[in-house]
Motif scaffolding. Structure first.
Motif, short mmCIF file in Angstrom:
data_model
loop_
_atom_site.label_atom_id
_atom_site.label_comp_id
_atom_site.label_asym_id
_atom_site.label_seq_id
_atom_site.Cartn_x
_atom_site.Cartn_y
_atom_site.Cartn_z
N HIS A 16 0.85 -1.18 0.00
CA HIS A 16 0.00 0.00 0.00
C HIS A 16 0.89 1.24 0.00
CE1 HIS A 16 0.78 -1.30 4.17
NE2 HIS A 16 0.90 0.00 4.43
N GLU A 17 0.30 2.38 -0.22
CA GLU A 17 1.06 3.63 -0.29
C GLU A 17 1.76 3.90 1.04
OE1 GLU A 17 0.34 8.41 -1.23
OE2 GLU A 17 -1.31 6.96 -1.38
N CYS A 18 3.04 4.23 0.98
CA CYS A 18 3.81 4.51 2.19
C CYS A 18 3.38 5.85 2.79
CB CYS A 18 5.31 4.55 1.86
SG CYS A 18 6.35 4.91 3.29
N SER A 19 3.23 5.86 4.11
CA SER A 19 2.81 7.07 4.81
C SER A 19 3.95 8.05 5.01
CB SER A 19 2.22 6.71 6.18
OG SER A 19 1.10 5.88 6.05
N TYR A 20 5.19 7.59 4.84
CA TYR A 20 6.34 8.40 5.20
C TYR A 20 7.16 8.89 4.00
CZ TYR A 20 5.32 6.18 9.68
OH TYR A 20 4.68 5.73 10.80
N LEU A 21 7.31 8.03 2.99
CA LEU A 21 8.16 8.38 1.85
C LEU A 21 7.33 8.44 0.58
CD1 LEU A 21 11.28 6.15 2.66
CD2 LEU A 21 10.93 8.59 3.17
N LEU A 22 7.34 9.58 -0.06
CA LEU A 22 6.54 9.84 -1.25
C LEU A 22 6.94 8.90 -2.38
CD1 LEU A 22 4.35 11.80 -2.33
CD2 LEU A 22 6.22 13.21 -3.22
N GLY A 23 5.93 8.31 -3.00
CA GLY A 23 6.18 7.45 -4.15
C GLY A 23 6.60 6.03 -3.81
N LYS A 24 6.67 5.70 -2.53
CA LYS A 24 7.07 4.37 -2.10
C LYS A 24 5.85 3.54 -1.70
CE LYS A 24 11.65 4.86 -2.11
NZ LYS A 24 12.59 3.99 -2.85
N GLU A 25 5.99 2.23 -1.86
CA GLU A 25 4.98 1.30 -1.38
C GLU A 25 5.46 0.64 -0.09
OE1 GLU A 25 3.89 -1.55 -4.39
OE2 GLU A 25 2.12 -0.36 -4.91
N ALA A 26 4.52 0.31 0.79
CA ALA A 26 4.86 -0.30 2.07
C ALA A 26 4.09 -1.60 2.26
CB ALA A 26 4.54 0.67 3.21
N THR A 27 4.67 -2.49 3.03
CA THR A 27 4.01 -3.72 3.47
C THR A 27 4.12 -3.78 4.98
OG1 THR A 27 4.67 -4.84 1.43
CG2 THR A 27 3.90 -6.22 3.23
N THR A 28 3.05 -4.15 5.65
CA THR A 28 3.02 -4.15 7.11
C THR A 28 2.84 -5.56 7.64
OG1 THR A 28 2.01 -1.95 7.06
CG2 THR A 28 1.89 -3.17 9.14
#
Length: 237
Positions: A16-28
């Motif tokens: 999903h869209e990263c909350s901290y780094l623009l343009g990055k995807e995140a997995t939790t």
């Protein structure tokens, strides 16, 4: 490692869209919501870099990215800077109340003003009472809500989980119009002092992201320890 950790079930989200780094995807990575998390297990998970949001224990688990670094303050060695001493003195007139439940009628208007003023570009905007209750109103047995007031006016609220080895600073919201008090800084300094009084060694601040401006404040508290490959180490100045 305790037996509860050996049998712990964890799951991962879809990217999903990263909350901290623009343009990055995140997995939790998150702990099975059916898992009973007591204070002992919570403490063990915090030492491993997990955080709590609402009813969920989680930590970032992103392929090829280690930008989110768990940070904690070693209370016994913390020395406030001259600026931090001034912040403490400036807020000495605030009254602190410890609560086990969050009074939404009293505190939601402050939260709403805070989010709209300070985080209108974040994923918690626009705020709502439902989001507020889901995010912060889910008190666990060891959760405390510290309300800082001037007269009858609530100036700041800190949501803090009490661990075996310190505090987990879950979230703080405050009067965004009162910049002179530096309320965000003050609340962390206050938690450090309370932990010192209770002889608790750490205040866990959550994740520090080096290239995220909103996270820079966390390394202003020195010394600071960062979790690197499973080991806590002090950030060298």
């Amino acid at each position: 490692m305790s037996s509860s950790l050996h049998h712990l079930k964890v799951f991962t989200t879809y990217p999903h869209e990263c909350s901290y780094l623009l343009g990055k995807e995140a997995t939790t990575l998150f702990v099975d919501p059916k898992q009973d998390v007591d204070q002992n297990l919570y403490t063990s998970l915090s030492r491993m870099g997990f955080r709590r949001s609402g009813l969920h224990m989680y930590k970032p688990h992103c392929a090829g990215c280690q930008a989110c670094v768990p940070a904690r303050i070693p209370v016994a060695d913390f020395i406030p800077s001259r600026n931090q001493k001034r912040v403490l003195k400036r807020n000495a007139d605030l009254r602190v109340q410890s609560l086990t439940e969050l009074n939404a009628q009293q505190t939601y208007p402050l939260y709403e003003r805070y989010i709209c003023a300070r985080h209108h570009d974040g994923d918690m905007y626009p705020p709502s009472i439902e989001q507020f209750q889901s995010f912060l109103g889910q008190a666990w047995d060891f959760t405390r809500y510290y309300c800082f007031s001037l007269g009858n006016e609530v100036k700041a609220v800190a949501v803090v989980d009490h661990l075996n080895d310190g505090f987990s600073a879950i979230y703080t919201f405050f009067d965004p119009a009162d910049d002179a008090r530096s309320l965000g800084k003050f609340v962390i300094l206050w938690q450090i002092e309370l932990a010192r009084q209770l002889q608790l060694p750490f205040v866990y601040l959550g994740y520090w992201v080096q290239n995220c401006r909103k996270m820079d404040y966390k390394i202003q508290y020195k010394p600071i320890e960062l979790l690197d490959q499973g080991e806590w180490a002090r950030l060298e100045a």
